[in-house]
Motif scaffolding. Structure first.
Motif, PDB file in Angstrom:
ATOM      1  N   THR A  56     -22.766  -2.393  43.309  1.00  0.00           N
ATOM      2  CA  THR A  56     -22.342  -1.394  44.284  1.00  0.00           C
ATOM      3  C   THR A  56     -21.048  -1.829  44.954  1.00  0.00           C
ATOM      4  O   THR A  56     -20.679  -3.007  44.900  1.00  0.00           O
ATOM      5  N   GLY A  83     -27.970   4.766  52.212  1.00  0.00           N
ATOM      6  CA  GLY A  83     -27.106   3.914  51.402  1.00  0.00           C
ATOM      7  C   GLY A  83     -26.819   2.642  52.166  1.00  0.00           C
ATOM      8  O   GLY A  83     -25.672   2.378  52.550  1.00  0.00           O
ATOM      9  N   ALA A  84     -27.860   1.854  52.391  1.00  0.00           N
ATOM     10  CA  ALA A  84     -27.736   0.658  53.233  1.00  0.00           C
ATOM     11  C   ALA A  84     -26.724  -0.335  52.690  1.00  0.00           C
ATOM     12  O   ALA A  84     -26.042  -1.016  53.459  1.00  0.00           O
ATOM     13  N   GLY A  85     -26.610  -0.426  51.353  1.00  0.00           N
ATOM     14  CA  GLY A  85     -25.692  -1.401  50.767  1.00  0.00           C
ATOM     15  C   GLY A  85     -26.023  -2.799  51.232  1.00  0.00           C
ATOM     16  O   GLY A  85     -27.190  -3.210  51.249  1.00  0.00           O
ATOM     17  N   ASP A 106     -32.067   2.579  51.034  1.00  0.00           N
ATOM     18  CA  ASP A 106     -31.247   2.446  49.829  1.00  0.00           C
ATOM     19  C   ASP A 106     -32.158   2.619  48.632  1.00  0.00           C
ATOM     20  O   ASP A 106     -33.336   2.229  48.667  1.00  0.00           O
ATOM     21  N   SER A 108     -31.745   1.188  45.776  1.00  0.00           N
ATOM     22  CA  SER A 108     -31.797  -0.064  45.012  1.00  0.00           C
ATOM     23  C   SER A 108     -32.660  -1.091  45.734  1.00  0.00           C
ATOM     24  O   SER A 108     -32.380  -1.454  46.875  1.00  0.00           O
ATOM     25  N   LEU A 111     -30.686  -4.243  46.754  1.00  0.00           N
ATOM     26  CA  LEU A 111     -29.838  -4.078  47.921  1.00  0.00           C
ATOM     27  C   LEU A 111     -30.655  -4.031  49.208  1.00  0.00           C
ATOM     28  O   LEU A 111     -30.206  -4.514  50.250  1.00  0.00           O
ATOM     29  N   VAL A 112     -31.840  -3.462  49.155  1.00  0.00           N
ATOM     30  CA  VAL A 112     -32.717  -3.458  50.333  1.00  0.00           C
ATOM     31  C   VAL A 112     -33.045  -4.889  50.745  1.00  0.00           C
ATOM     32  O   VAL A 112     -32.975  -5.246  51.927  1.00  0.00           O
ATOM     33  N   ARG A 131     -36.766   0.880  50.939  1.00  0.00           N
ATOM     34  CA  ARG A 131     -36.304   1.395  49.646  1.00  0.00           C
ATOM     35  C   ARG A 131     -36.788   2.835  49.505  1.00  0.00           C
ATOM     36  O   ARG A 131     -37.975   3.120  49.420  1.00  0.00           O
ATOM     37  N   GLY A 134     -32.569   8.362  48.991  1.00  0.00           N
ATOM     38  CA  GLY A 134     -31.903   8.780  50.211  1.00  0.00           C
ATOM     39  C   GLY A 134     -31.867  10.277  50.426  1.00  0.00           C
ATOM     40  O   GLY A 134     -31.750  10.739  51.570  1.00  0.00           O
ATOM     41  N   GLU A 150     -23.673   7.217  52.984  1.00  0.00           N
ATOM     42  CA  GLU A 150     -22.575   6.445  52.398  1.00  0.00           C
ATOM     43  C   GLU A 150     -22.465   6.694  50.903  1.00  0.00           C
ATOM     44  O   GLU A 150     -22.298   5.775  50.102  1.00  0.00           O
ATOM     45  N   GLN A 206     -30.743   4.916  39.648  1.00  0.00           N
ATOM     46  CA  GLN A 206     -30.246   3.630  40.110  1.00  0.00           C
ATOM     47  C   GLN A 206     -30.215   2.612  38.977  1.00  0.00           C
ATOM     48  O   GLN A 206     -30.974   2.700  38.026  1.00  0.00           O
TER      49      GLN A 206
END
Length: 241
Positions: A56, A83-85, A106, A108, A111-112, A131, A134, A150, A206
């Motif tokens: 990402t 979309g926490a990224g 998020d 993913s 990413l979480v 997770r 979104g 995001e 994803q």
């Protein structure tokens, strides 16, 4: 390395008329507070450019600032970040609204996990990160005063609109090739200029989707059925004479 000084220099550059993406005292103070080096590689933490992490894009500080300025969160606001990224934007919101008021999702799983770890290291472990797809939002914690997406969509997802408080504000990039940063509030739309974001993914799109266990078996069985299927010359009802 004096990270506080690096943060001050970064924000000063974002406030300068050459960029002018940090305009409010709230966003300025938050970005001077949040230790960005806890979210990205130390060497590049305070440079204003994008980075890559786990498939990402990590937003440049100037882009994160534009998003939060458009969102305009205030102390005590209930905020959802879709979309926490790596968690950096959620941390800025937490520094403004209060960490227990900020929620992030998020699609993913990796990413979480990373966002939770980064937020905890940065001192914002009160931010809830889950997770989720979104596009469905986080209904059990709704309504939200502010929702930030995001990722780009053609139009705001209905579930997110439904989870806004009566006077809530939804900010997201709208469009496909030509995108604009848009804020929707009280039936009115405000535009904040062009942006470029990856599309908002739904469940199954994803990169870390777990492949179904039977996929290979299905392919094998389909190939076997195809191989055993009679071809034209094998059907006895065809008169080839």
């Amino acid at each position: 390395m004096d990270t506080a000084m690096l943060r001050d220099d970064m924000v000063a550059g974002l406030e300068h008329e050459s960029k002018a993406v940090v305009e409010s005292e709230r966003v300025s103070a938050a970005m001077r507070t949040v230790p960005r080096h806890e979210f990205v590689d130390d060497a590049a933490a305070y440079a204003d450019h994008t980075l890559e992490h786990a498939g990402t894009r990590v937003l440049a500080p100037s882009t994160a600032a534009r998003l939060v300025e458009a969102l305009a969160p205030e102390s005590g606001d209930r905020v959802l970040v879709v979309g926490a990224g790596v968690g950096y934007t959620a941390a800025i919101c937490a520094a403004i609204a209060g960490e227990h008021n900020v929620h992030a999702v998020d699609i993913s799983r990796r990413l979480v996990i990373d966002a939770r770890r980064n937020l905890a290291r940065a001192g914002y472990d009160g931010v809830l990160v889950d997770r989720r797809d979104g596009t469905h939002g986080l209904a059990e914690y709704a309504p939200f005063d502010r929702i930030l997406v995001e990722a780009a969509a053609v139009r705001p997802p209905r579930a997110l609109e439904d989870q806004l408080a009566a006077d809530g504000r939804l900010v997201l990039p709208v469009g496909t090739h030509d995108q604009s940063l848009v804020a929707v509030e009280g039936g009115t739309t405000e535009r904040f200029g062009p942006v470029s974001f990856a599309p908002l993914l739904v469940e199954g799109e994803q990169s870390d989707t777990v492949e179904r266990n039977r996929t290979h078996r299905e392919d094998r069985e389909r190939a076997e059925r195809t191989a055993q299927r009679r071809t034209g010359w094998e059907h006895d009802w065809i008169d080839w004479e």
